[in-house]
Design an enzyme around this catalytic site. Structure first.
Site, short mmCIF file in Angstrom:
data_model
loop_
_atom_site.label_atom_id
_atom_site.label_comp_id
_atom_site.label_asym_id
_atom_site.label_seq_id
_atom_site.Cartn_x
_atom_site.Cartn_y
_atom_site.Cartn_z
N ASN A 82 0.85 -1.20 0.00
CA ASN A 82 0.00 0.00 0.00
C ASN A 82 0.89 1.25 0.00
OD1 ASN A 82 -1.91 1.97 0.30
ND2 ASN A 82 -2.67 1.27 2.29
N GLN A 90 4.51 5.76 6.69
CA GLN A 90 5.45 5.14 7.61
C GLN A 90 6.86 5.66 7.38
OE1 GLN A 90 5.39 0.88 7.66
NE2 GLN A 90 5.90 0.83 9.81
N GLY A 100 10.10 -5.90 5.17
CA GLY A 100 9.63 -4.89 6.12
C GLY A 100 10.26 -3.54 5.84
N GLU A 134 11.29 0.11 10.21
CA GLU A 134 12.49 0.56 10.90
C GLU A 134 13.50 1.10 9.89
OE1 GLU A 134 12.67 -1.62 14.27
OE2 GLU A 134 11.25 -3.12 13.60
#
Lengths: 286, 718
Positions: B611, B618, B682, B685
């Site tokens: 997305n 983020q 991911g 972070e």
């Protein structure tokens, strides 16, 4: 927080007499600092006298001065045409302080009365002469990066946190106070806050029961050449590492008058008197 | 792809802005009582006297728990457990819990609990604390020897203060008992961990406990390990026989959970005149508590960053009388990158080589640690794309050479890297014959948008519009999924959802492939797909059947599957990592020491983006986090008292909106068929890892001052 009595006052007279009759009472208006301090158990008033309803909210022109009411909100004061036109320095200083939400709640009188943000003052398990007489000053040899450079004592290195007050000091404001028995006083701004000396518990020269009613600022010719500069650790919502309220009166290409006050450096807004002698009468190229 | 890769607003957005989304202490429970924690005011010693009599007499006070009357739990590792003894291990340790009818009553009574301590001298001064070496990988090659022999050398020391997560939602829990059954709403990143902890604490079966964490107002690692307060809430609820809400104040949060440890690092780099790295020795020390060892792997990611044949990364722990640190966004990686990526920048100036070029000269084509290939690594492409967008070619090399009026302008860069991890996860899907669809997994969503991406993946794999799908999470009643941490959730839970959808298709096909006359009679599973609410043949899309019709055909109300995904065996043959190149512009008013990070361009390669909208959010959050770490954040300690002092949001500075200017984030998509079926890595972070170094490098470029101690506050430039 500890339980307390609460009452409202609708006139200055009521408020002052309520305070005189009630030991350990405090006035509350915006409450943006006092309520925090009560939650942290630093302030433990037996009674709160709510003065926010007293009709002292006007900002008006009076002779050679502009008088701002003690209960006017900081935001309303900073936005008021009389303040913006005559004392842009004051508007800038107010907007440099706190956050929009806090400025919307905080009153002018309350701004003068706010207490230091020294982390040791806020922590009841730490020594602090301002909070607890004779307990010592943990900040003097502790975390004091933002503490006093001028006018500190062995007993206290705290600074006054206000931005607004720095501009008021530069502008030679006068604080009007009403005390018990209807006695009124006019306190020059430079004499309103005090240095810690051997009694840091006292931030200012008010006596028990005194209520600030207004602040008057003599009209001046600084409006075109003034600035409030605040250096802080982030761009907003931080107390000053150091701030400067500076104003020049310029006539005929010459500096006629200079005002400089510093914030974040002492127990009170610090007027730099020397600056005047140095800069005055110097020619200036706009 | 119909839904994957397309921008979609958060499915939980409306619930959040309307207040329908409930957080841990917001749940309506019948007749709740409120807890307030009393904290120790000394850092080390023993409680010699504790007198609760005054507090107990106050109206509304129901119970005061202390170490003298609280349930003692079986020792469970060395993790801190509240109210177990008179031993004081850190300042701010919970020493009593007041339970009252209202929060205000409990807080007032807490002030009246009288405690005396037999004080001991605390030790929290990192420079005075003996260090203990941890076990780590053996040196690569001969780092010391090669460093000594290198013609160009850099040696520098860096430090980072303790930092706190400071999520918006304070930590808290609501707990109630119904007979032997315990329900706890906790602000948690992993409901199963909390359930196990409570089961062991009360010595009851896990099946008797339901832990829920449906919405989390940010956590960033602070709720990854189980905190001490859910147990206190549950214990208090059992004692007063009422639901109990227990919430930490902002100040209490600074010791109520862990924090990013203080970090001291020394980097020694040896290189050839050509810029080729010969040796890196990256030494790090982080603090831990006196009772527990917490190591965050500060030197871990540096080892795979550059082609460098000789490498050593000793890592030490400093024992202090502070609470144990914990995971905080990009743990280890961002701290390590601040040192390594600052030192590489220092080397670039020593060699007079452009900092981007120096990084490309030493580009690791394969994992320099193991020799394994990367499953994918588009870092070079990130540099190309990021540099272009940023305008890096206009950069003048020399420090203090770029100006904007009175301001000095600095451009800095750094690399960010983080592992592309995956953990076993289970998801279930139930498709009903009314067309409704429930997808669930016991993961959590602490803010990145897990509700939304899992909905997108389910929609894609099931061929059903996202709005018809309800995705549920954060409940121990749901199939087990890993805690949300380490940027593993989308890769792990997303893969489970994707796999479960495949099993749904298999079951649906099984309902209709045996009936002659059915359009899908005899269809091979591999030749089927779910699209637009239909099950159909890939080879002949005219042969199709509505999902609801397939259920009717099979005579069932619903099909339900539970599917566990696991990392593939093939991953073992590769190193799986995500990378990014980060570019920062700062403008510095040198006379005042004020730094503004005026422009950030971040180019990130982290596999497939599910997305782009929430991914961008983020990334922006990571950049802002990096700005805070570089310029603002510090938990300051008064070592005389062993006490954290800047424990509120006025003294602990995080960036405000006025500190954030242009933030652009671009993704360089990688088609990675190794990491997992969907190619997901991911990113939560990764986006922050290089930012503090890039800012410090930009500050050096602007001013010629190398600040090696974060945060870079105005006084450090004067």
């Amino acid at each position: 927080m500890r339980p307390f009595k609460y009452q409202t006052a609708s006139t200055v007279k009521d408020a002052v007499s309520a305070a005189s009759n009630s030991e350990g009472s405090k006035f509350i208006a915006g409450g943006t600092n006092l309520v925090d301090l009560m939650k942290e158990d630093v302030e433990r008033p037996a009674a709160l006298i709510d003065v926010s309803r007293i009709d002292l909210r006007q900002v008006r022109s009076e002779g050679d001065s502009v008088v701002i009411g003690a209960m006017a909100k900081n935001t309303d004061t900073a936005n008021h045409p009389l303040v913006r036109m005559n004392f842009p320095l004051l508007s800038q200083a107010i907007f440099a302080g706190a956050s929009a939400q806090i400025r919307n709640m905080a009153t002018n009188g309350g701004n003068l009365m706010q207490r230091t943000r020294c982390v040791y003052f806020y922590d009841t398990s730490m020594p602090c002469n301002k909070r607890e007489k004779g307990s010592g000053c943990a900040a003097k040899e502790g975390l004091n990066r933002m503490h006093a450079i001028f006018g500190w004592s062995d007993g206290c290195v705290a600074v006054h946190p206000s931005d607004m007050c720095v501009a008021l000091a530069a502008l030679d404001a006068v604080v009007s106070v009403e005390g018990p028995g209807g006695k009124t006083r006019a306190i020059p701004f430079s004499e309103f806050h005090r240095l810690p000396g051997n009694d840091p518990s006292r931030d200012n020269t008010l006596e028990n029961g005194d209520l600030i009613t207004s602040i008057s600022i003599p009209k001046n010719k600084f409006a075109g050449n003034s600035y409030y500069l605040k250096v802080r650790d982030r761009a907003s919502y931080a107390f000053a590492l150091v701030s400067v309220a500076a104003a020049l009166e310029i006539a005929g290409g010459k500096v006629k008058d200079v005002r400089i006050a510093l914030g974040g450096v002492a127990h009170k807004p610090w007027r730099a008197k020397k600056g005047r002698g140095v800069s005055e009468r110097k020619s200036c190229d706009k | 792809m119909r839904y994957i890769g397309k921008e979609m607003s958060r499915v939980d957005g409306v619930a959040k802005v309307t207040g329908r989304a409930k957080y841990a202490v917001e749940y309506k429970v019948n007749n709740p009582a409120y807890g307030y924690i009393v904290q120790s005011t000394v850092a080390k010693g023993r409680i010699s006297k504790i007198d609760t009599s005054k507090a107990e007499k106050l109206p509304g006070v129901l119970k005061i728990l202390t170490h003298q009357n609280a349930l003692k739990v079986e020792e469970e590792g060395r993790q801190f457990r509240a109210l177990q003894s008179d031993n004081v291990l850190f300042c701010g340790q919970p020493v009593a819990l007041v339970v009252a009818d209202t929060f205000e009553q409990a807080r007032y009574a807490a002030n009246l609990v009288e405690i005396e301590y037999a004080k001991e001298e605390p030790s929290t001064d990192f420079s005075a604390t003996p260090r203990v070496q941890t076990r780590g990988p053996a040196p690569r090659g001969k780092p010391a020897e090669e460093f000594a022999n290198s013609p160009v050398k850099i040696e520098a020391e860096y430090s980072i203060p303790i930092e706190h997560h400071n999520p918006m939602e304070p930590h808290g829990a609501t707990a109630f008992w119904e007979g032997e059954k315990l329900t706890v709403f906790d602000k948690s990143q992993g409901v199963y961990g909390v359930r196990g902890h409570l089961a062991r604490s009360f010595n009851i079966p896990e099946g008797n406990i339901n832990v829920r964490s449906l919405f989390v107002g940010g956590a960033f690692g602070s709720s990854l390990n189980v905190n001490y307060y859910p147990f206190l809430a549950a214990l208090a609820a059992r004692e007063v026989k009422r639901p109990v809400k227990l919430s930490l104040t902002r100040r209490q949060m600074f010791t109520g959970h862990g924090y990013r440890p203080y970090t001291a690092q020394k980097v020694s780099i040896g290189a050839d005149e050509s810029g080729k790295l010969r040796s890196i020795i990256h030494e790090a020390s982080t603090n831990t508590s006196s009772y527990e060892e917490f190591a965050e792997g500060t030197t871990r990611f540096g080892r795979t960053l550059y082609e460098c044949p000789n490498y050593d990364s000793p890592y030490y722990l400093l024992k202090t009388d502070l609470p144990t640190p914990t995971w905080m966004r990009a743990p280890g990686a961002v701290s390590g990158a601040f040192a390594i990526e600052s030192a590489i920048d220092e080397l670039a100036y020593e060699l007079k080589i452009d900092p981007v070029e120096l990084r490309l000269i030493n580009y690791a084509e394969k994992d320099p640690e193991t020799g394994k290939p990367f499953s994918s690594k588009a870092l070079r492409e990130c540099f190309t794309a990021g540099a272009k967008k940023f305008g890096w070619e206009k950069r003048k090399f020399a420090p203090r050479s770029m100006r904007d009026g009175d301001l000095f302008v600095g451009w800095g860069t750094a690399v960010g890297t983080w592992g592309a991890f995956q953990a076993p996860a289970t998801a279930k899907i139930r498709v009903r014959n009314d067309g409704s669809l429930l997808v669930g997994s016991g993961t959590t969503d602490i803010g990145p948008g897990t509700y939304t991406v899992c909905t997108i993946i389910a929609a894609e794999a099931l061929g059903i519009e996202p709005k018809k799908i309800e995705f549920v999470l954060g409940d121990t009643e749901l199939p087990k999924a890993p805690s949300q941490g380490g940027s593993i959730t989308t890769a792990s839970v997303g893969s489970a959802v994707y796999g479960a959808a495949g099993e749904v298709r298999r079951k649906l096909l099984g309902l209709v492939d045996k009936k002659e006359g059915s359009p899908l009679f005899g269809a091979a599973f591999e030749d089927t797909e779910l699209v637009d609410g239909m099950l159909r043949l890939k080879s002949d899309t005219s042969k199709s059947m509505r999902i609801v019709d397939a259920l009717k055909e099979g005579g069932v109300e619903y099909v339900e599957v539970e599917y566990q995904s696991r990392p593939s065996a093939e991953r073992q043959n590769y190193t799986t990592m995500a990378h990014g190149a980060q570019f920062v512009e700062v403008k510095v008013d040198e006379s005042l020491g004020i730094i503004k990070a005026t422009r950030v361009v971040e180019a990130t390669a982290c596999g497939r983006i599910i997305n782009p909208l929430t991914s961008h959010s983020q990334e922006m959050g990571g950049v802002v986090w990096g700005i805070g770490m570089a310029l603002h954040e510090a938990t300051e300690i008064d070592h005389r008292y062993g006490k954290m002092m800047t424990t509120n949001l006025a003294d602990y500075h995080v960036p405000v909106s006025a500190d954030v200017f242009s933030v652009e984030t671009d993704f360089v998509e990688e088609k990675d068929e190794i990491v997992n079926e969907l190619g997901i890595k991911g990113m939560g972070e990764l986006c922050l890892v290089g930012i503090p170094a890039a800012i410090a490098n930009a500050v050096y470029h602007a001013t010629g001052k190398r600040v090696r101690d974060l945060p870079i506050t105005p006084d450090k430039l004067l």
